[in-house]
Write an enzyme that holds these catalytic residues in place. Structure first.
Site, PDB file in Angstrom:
ATOM      1  N   GLU A 179       0.818  -1.224   0.000  1.00 23.64           N
ATOM      2  CA  GLU A 179       0.000   0.000   0.000  1.00 23.64           C
ATOM      3  C   GLU A 179       0.850   1.271   0.000  1.00 23.64           C
ATOM      4  OE1 GLU A 179      -2.773   0.338   3.270  1.00 23.64           O
ATOM      5  OE2 GLU A 179      -3.555   2.234   2.545  1.00 23.64           O
ATOM      6  N   LYS A 221      -2.428  -1.978  -3.226  1.00 25.51           N
ATOM      7  CA  LYS A 221      -3.470  -1.099  -2.664  1.00 25.51           C
ATOM      8  C   LYS A 221      -3.038   0.348  -2.840  1.00 25.51           C
ATOM      9  CE  LYS A 221      -6.027  -0.165   1.606  1.00 25.51           C
ATOM     10  NZ  LYS A 221      -6.687  -0.791   2.750  1.00 25.51           N
TER      11      LYS A 221
HETATM   12  P1  13P Z   1      -9.269   4.440   3.973  1.00 26.43           P
HETATM   13  O1  13P Z   1     -10.144   3.694   3.012  1.00 26.43           O
HETATM   14  O2  13P Z   1     -10.021   5.059   5.113  1.00 26.43           O
HETATM   15  O3  13P Z   1      -8.323   5.374   3.287  1.00 26.43           O
HETATM   16  O4  13P Z   1      -8.361   3.369   4.681  1.00 26.43           O
HETATM   17  C1  13P Z   1      -7.780   2.381   3.938  1.00 26.43           C
HETATM   18  C2  13P Z   1      -6.583   1.917   4.637  1.00 26.43           C
HETATM   19  O5  13P Z   1      -6.457   0.759   4.925  1.00 26.43           O
HETATM   20  C3  13P Z   1      -5.556   2.917   4.972  1.00 26.43           C
HETATM   21  O6  13P Z   1      -4.382   2.278   5.331  1.00 26.43           O
END
Ligand code: 13P
Length: 345
Positions: A179, A221
């Protein structure tokens, strides 16, 4: 090839099943408490447990969500009837995941930039989480856009850590969710967001290759390519969908099984509309394109719950409706009409 290769491929495929996404409910105690405080909910371990029980026991959530990302405290907790959360999820057809990073910290020598920590001891923590039933993990890197930033140092340091994390996960049997979040905060244009997202993804995949991460056994992600929150010129839904897909097509190899976006502070409706526009317009993408939202699924439940047992059922229905909208968006079948028929609460 790791001893887990086939299992990792199967897990990644199950996470990206046809109409499903992933629920992120892995807020650290700090973030969870902050959100509780804003709503006047006591910031106790028991309230955090009760809230997470509300989420994992949403009836039929597994129709829209393949798994949920837990936090270290949460994966060790149980329902009030004593069923450990990972076990409950498995019996309800959801795969337990776990956030394994230790948070984004100030990057030394680089004011206003962050690097995510947590590699020390990670091999042992992964082994423990695997034993507890986790089958995938998450590590979030944060890239800030501002005057003269992000620096190359910030992008490369975060990409390196993400790749080291991903390699350790695959060695230990967890599918890594990689991510790299380019923050929505700031007044930058969508063009600037595109540039930074592209640089970041190129650096991340370079490092993933370098660390021998199997791309067919991970999930990306990313954030969407959007205008900064304070930019006077806000891009349309179609512009966001086009820019995001172009950027991903240029940077993400076809062997990656799936892309699951974060919502990143977009409104709930925008999060659904953007995902929907991508899937409605682009039918022949090499990877599945879906959601791994926290706020854009949880927010109505958290607003409605107020820490009270009596509000649990309605809160569950409200979040189930968000999961349903996002599931439809992941197939290009979401419409504004769906917002008008929320949840039968
Ligand atoms: P949000 O969808 O609130 O941005 O959170 C996703 C997430 O896992 C952030 O690390």
């Amino acid at each position: 090839m790791s001893q887990y290769t086939q299992e990792l491929q199967a897990t990644a495929k199950a996470m990206m099943a046809d109409n499903k996404g992933v629920l992120a409910m892995d807020e650290s105690n700090g973030t969870c408490n902050k959100r509780f405080q804003q709503r006047g909910i006591p910031t106790t371990e028991e309230k955090r447990r009760a809230y997470r029980e509300l989420l994992v026991t949403i009836p039929n959530l597994n129709e829209y969500v393949s798994g949920a990302i837990l936090y270290d405290e949460t994966i060790r907790q149980s329902t009030k009837d004593g069923v450990p959360f990972p076990k409950l999820m498995q019996s309800n057809g959801m795969i337990p995941g776990i956030k394994v990073d230790a948070g984004a910290k100030e990057l030394a020598g680089h004011p206003n930039e962050k690097v995510t920590e947590g590699l020390d001891g990670l091999r042992d923590r992964i082994a423990e989480y695997y034993k507890m039933g986790a089958r995938f993990a998450k590590w979030r890197a944060v890239i800030t856009i501002g005057d003269g930033i992000p620096s190359r140092a910030c992008i490369e340091s975060n990409a390196h850590a993400l790749a080291r994390y991903a390699a350790l996960c695959q060695e230990g049997g967890l599918v890594p969710i990689v991510e790299p979040e380019v923050l929505i905060d700031g007044n930058h244009t969508i063009e600037r967001c595109y540039e930074v997202t592209e640089q970041t993804l190129i650096a991340v995949f370079d490092q993933l290759h370098l660390q021998n991460v199997a791309l067919d056994q991970m999930i990306l992600k990313p954030s969407m390519v959007v205008s900064g929150k304070d930019c006077p010129q806000q891009a349309s839904v179609e512009e966001v969908a086009d820019a995001t897909i172009k950027c991903l097509l240029d940077c993400v190899p076809a062997s990656v099984p799936g892309i699951a976006f974060l919502s990143g502070g977009q409104s709930m409706e925008r999060s659904s509309a953007h995902l929907n526009a991508m899937n409605a317009k682009y039918k022949q993408l090499p990877w599945r394109v879906t959601f791994s939202y926290a706020r854009a699924i949880q927010q109505p439940a958290l607003d409605n719950w107020k820490g009270e047992d009596a509000n649990v059922e309605k809160s569950q229905k409200l979040s189930l409706h968000r999961a349903k909208c996002n599931s439809a968006a992941s197939m290009g079948q979401y419409s504004e009409e769906m917002e008008k028929q929320p949840a039968m609460v």
